[in-house]
Design a protein around this motif. Sequence first.
Motif, mmCIF file in Angstrom:
data_model
loop_
_atom_site.group_PDB
_atom_site.id
_atom_site.type_symbol
_atom_site.label_atom_id
_atom_site.label_comp_id
_atom_site.label_asym_id
_atom_site.label_seq_id
_atom_site.Cartn_x
_atom_site.Cartn_y
_atom_site.Cartn_z
ATOM 1 N N ARG A 116 -6.876 -5.666 -9.103
ATOM 2 C CA ARG A 116 -8.319 -5.427 -8.939
ATOM 3 C C ARG A 116 -9.109 -6.107 -10.055
ATOM 4 N NH1 ARG A 116 -6.542 -0.005 -7.843
ATOM 5 N NH2 ARG A 116 -6.737 0.509 -5.616
ATOM 6 N N ARG A 126 -7.792 -0.748 9.692
ATOM 7 C CA ARG A 126 -9.221 -0.561 9.443
ATOM 8 C C ARG A 126 -9.713 0.819 9.869
ATOM 9 N NH1 ARG A 126 -10.607 -3.193 5.322
ATOM 10 N NH2 ARG A 126 -10.906 -5.433 5.537
ATOM 11 N N SER A 136 0.789 -1.234 0.000
ATOM 12 C CA SER A 136 0.000 0.000 0.000
ATOM 13 C C SER A 136 0.820 1.283 0.000
ATOM 14 C CB SER A 136 -0.925 0.006 1.232
ATOM 15 O OG SER A 136 -0.166 -0.152 2.417
ATOM 16 N N SER A 148 -7.976 -3.622 -0.381
ATOM 17 C CA SER A 148 -8.223 -3.339 1.034
ATOM 18 C C SER A 148 -7.926 -4.554 1.897
ATOM 19 C CB SER A 148 -9.676 -2.892 1.228
ATOM 20 O OG SER A 148 -9.969 -2.695 2.592
ATOM 21 N N ALA A 182 -7.618 2.549 6.170
ATOM 22 C CA ALA A 182 -8.655 2.210 5.199
ATOM 23 C C ALA A 182 -9.635 3.351 4.908
ATOM 24 C CB ALA A 182 -9.409 0.959 5.653
ATOM 25 N N PRO A 183 -10.072 4.137 5.893
ATOM 26 C CA PRO A 183 -11.046 5.200 5.594
ATOM 27 C C PRO A 183 -10.524 6.301 4.681
ATOM 28 C CG PRO A 183 -11.073 4.676 7.932
ATOM 29 C CD PRO A 183 -9.882 3.990 7.349
ATOM 30 N N VAL A 184 -9.212 6.422 4.533
ATOM 31 C CA VAL A 184 -8.644 7.482 3.693
ATOM 32 C C VAL A 184 -8.717 7.038 2.229
ATOM 33 C CG1 VAL A 184 -6.607 8.874 3.195
ATOM 34 C CG2 VAL A 184 -7.115 8.189 5.554
ATOM 35 N N LYS A 185 -9.390 7.805 1.406
ATOM 36 C CA LYS A 185 -9.617 7.405 0.016
ATOM 37 C C LYS A 185 -8.387 7.589 -0.861
ATOM 38 C CE LYS A 185 -13.867 6.340 0.837
ATOM 39 N NZ LYS A 185 -14.234 4.915 0.908
ATOM 40 N N ARG A 186 -7.644 8.657 -0.629
ATOM 41 C CA ARG A 186 -6.459 8.915 -1.453
ATOM 42 C C ARG A 186 -5.240 8.945 -0.543
ATOM 43 N NH1 ARG A 186 -7.690 11.878 -6.703
ATOM 44 N NH2 ARG A 186 -5.447 12.074 -6.660
ATOM 45 N N MET A 187 -4.769 7.764 -0.206
ATOM 46 C CA MET A 187 -3.631 7.645 0.698
ATOM 47 C C MET A 187 -2.325 7.914 -0.048
ATOM 48 S SD MET A 187 -2.422 7.095 3.680
ATOM 49 C CE MET A 187 -3.868 6.468 4.540
ATOM 50 N N SER A 240 -8.798 -8.061 -3.705
ATOM 51 C CA SER A 240 -9.199 -6.894 -2.929
ATOM 52 C C SER A 240 -7.958 -6.197 -2.364
ATOM 53 C CB SER A 240 -10.131 -7.303 -1.796
ATOM 54 O OG SER A 240 -10.343 -6.218 -0.908
#
Length: 289
Positions: A177, A80, A32, A184, A84-89, A182
């Motif tokens: 993908r 988690r 990631s 995530s 994970a909640p950050v859309k554009r890491m 996945s």
Amino acid sequence: MSDLLQLLLAGASMGAVYALIAMGFVAIYTVSEVINLAQGELVALAGLVAISATGSGMPLPVAIVLAVVTVVIVGALLQRLVIAPVKRMTTLLSIILTLGVSTALKAAMLLVWGPEARGLTPFPGSDFTVFGVAVRAQYLWILAVTAVAAVAVSWFYERTLAGKALRACAEQATAARLVGISISRASLVSFGIAGLLAGVAGVLASPVYFSAWDSGLTLGLKGFVAATLGGLTSIRGAIAGALLLGILESLVAGYVDSGLRDAVAFIVLIVVLVVRPGGILRQRAVARV
């Protein structure tokens, strides 16, 4: 000669602890591109949980399992709830987020366990002397378990379907993908692996190097330096960098000045980034789509 061998043994032992931490950095970054600066705090947490468990009368093997599982769960929750909640890491954003988690974990450990450093009960075994070198049984445990962990992690990534899926996410996220992998879930697995390695490092190091609320900062930074020496994408490079770093620290502390021990990591990092930016094995950073 006996002094040199003693320093090499101590350096290899400390380098093995750095190797476990560095492999955790690599496991997360290759999937990631997240740099988890809370990795060191997970190491300290494992040691402190194991110490509390044995202090309450729990057998050492059970306490070790409890500590490792606790750290794996904390690592999974970190992924988690924070990552994970950050859309554009981005790598920079991951550093900021995990630095905040690191600070929160340090505060929690200080509140629960206090400021005193403490050590876990040593693993079974007797210390002995060979050729004038004092060999602690815990050193042998550290080296043996790290070797097993390195082989197991390498086998997982190279031989298992799940490991190959993680490598696919690292090499071509979009293609992964498209074939149903996945990203995530892969990230969650990578944080679990990193937590497992941190937990093992914490319980192995605690009997010799002790655990405290702030001990994770130094361990985490040195693990990160070791991972960077390997290019942040190579398990073998991270292990080689960690062993090199541990031995150099030991030699500098023994022959130059013990006060320079902690400076060695960052001097080596600067030199390598200037001379070999891709790491000691010339690994290139993964280009993500």
